[in-house]
Design an enzyme around this catalytic site. Sequence first.
Site, short mmCIF file in Angstrom:
data_model
loop_
_atom_site.label_atom_id
_atom_site.label_comp_id
_atom_site.label_asym_id
_atom_site.label_seq_id
_atom_site.Cartn_x
_atom_site.Cartn_y
_atom_site.Cartn_z
N LYS A 115 50.62 113.50 51.86
CA LYS A 115 51.45 112.14 51.77
C LYS A 115 53.01 112.70 52.06
O LYS A 115 53.81 111.94 52.53
CB LYS A 115 51.42 111.51 50.39
CG LYS A 115 50.11 110.54 50.39
CD LYS A 115 50.42 109.29 49.99
CE LYS A 115 49.45 108.24 50.42
NZ LYS A 115 48.78 107.93 49.09
N LYS A 206 41.77 111.20 60.68
CA LYS A 206 41.13 110.04 60.35
C LYS A 206 42.12 108.76 60.49
O LYS A 206 43.18 108.74 60.60
CB LYS A 206 41.04 109.80 58.57
CG LYS A 206 42.10 109.80 57.95
CD LYS A 206 42.06 109.64 56.47
CE LYS A 206 42.96 109.68 55.68
NZ LYS A 206 43.24 109.49 54.21
N LYS A 209 46.31 104.07 57.45
CA LYS A 209 47.54 103.11 57.27
C LYS A 209 48.77 103.67 57.60
O LYS A 209 49.80 103.00 57.91
CB LYS A 209 47.34 102.25 56.03
CG LYS A 209 46.33 101.34 55.72
CD LYS A 209 46.46 100.71 54.40
CE LYS A 209 44.97 100.55 53.79
NZ LYS A 209 45.05 100.37 52.45
#
Length: 344
Positions: A115, A206, A209
């Site tokens: 993140k 992957k 979002k």
Amino acid sequence: GRVVFSGIQPTGVPHLGNYLGALRQWRKLQDEAAPEDTLLYSIVDLHAITIRQDPAQLKRWKKEMLATMLAIGLDPHRSIIFYQSSVPAHSELMWILSCSASMGYLSRMTQWKSKMSLPDDASPLDTSSKAALKLGLFSYPVLQGADILVHSATHVPVGHDQSQHLEFARELSNGFNHIYGPILSQPTTILSPAKRIMSLKEPTLKMSKSHADPKSRILLTDSRDEISKKIKTALTDSITGVSYDPETRPGVSNLVEIVYHLNDGAAPSCEAIAKDCQDLSIKAFKEMVADCIDAKLSGIRERYYEILNEEGGSGLRRVADMGGMNAAASAEATMEKVRDAVGL
Ligand code: TYM
């Protein structure tokens, strides 16, 4: 009976990875559930705020996520559908679990690193990091463990990227039970067959979002036209024809997998689909893929807009209130034992 629990972050309309990797599986588990089974599906707004969110947008996204869950066929009279923040026991158990959670274990979890776009060997206390690590993001997996354990869940359906978090949840349960006795459950991971749908732009990553390019993902609300455009510009390769080989042809193989999983076992394997399409040009193959995606998503899309436009959202509010009440009752059953065992 079984207790199924899973969660999704309200950080925008879910994409095809969320759908094939999780949401569709939730629906399947609901349809196949025995009468004595309990199913709980949570919109995890407390997890969403581990990254800074615009408050008005977060409220909108929560509502849209609820509408999506109904649109894919989750039945609020069968499954308990609720906002995580409407059940304070999630946060309460998180605190209790964090009193025995290992900092060392948490610092080895990869999600906070990705993140913050940090390398895998980064340390949580490394002050030279470009952004200071927030405590909430670091302890994110403890809250996720609490989500699962507060309902004494036995089964947790997720995509591949959540496996490490579920391993940690079992560790939290073991640690607690070791001190206080056999109170918390040992949840089993249910990995969906479509455990890792890849990005259309960078098919070795992957579908996500948070990827900067919106063309890297298909959203459940995308129109036919948007689906076609995104698939047309999906990264493939210069090899002629269609074949299935995720190692050497990740882009084409991801499209094959999407068709395979959308058709849900109609073809025997990804290899069989590739063989059927082997003589198609990539352009023709992509048109076929886009048709297939649109055929499977158009019903969901229509339901979604119907639900959102119904009676100014009061139906959605009723569903959320009912789910919150039922989830609170489920959590309370575990929390009474937990508080008693800990001495609170
Ligand atoms: P979230 O919101 O990122 O994703 C929701 C679900 O979608 C799956 N998923 C994928 N599956 C296949 N291919 C992909 N490309 C793909 N991208 C996402 C995820 O594995 C997940 O199942 N931490 C969780 C939310 C959460 C949770 C929980 C889940 C909070 N508490 C308790 C299970 C149990 C998350 O961020 O999911």
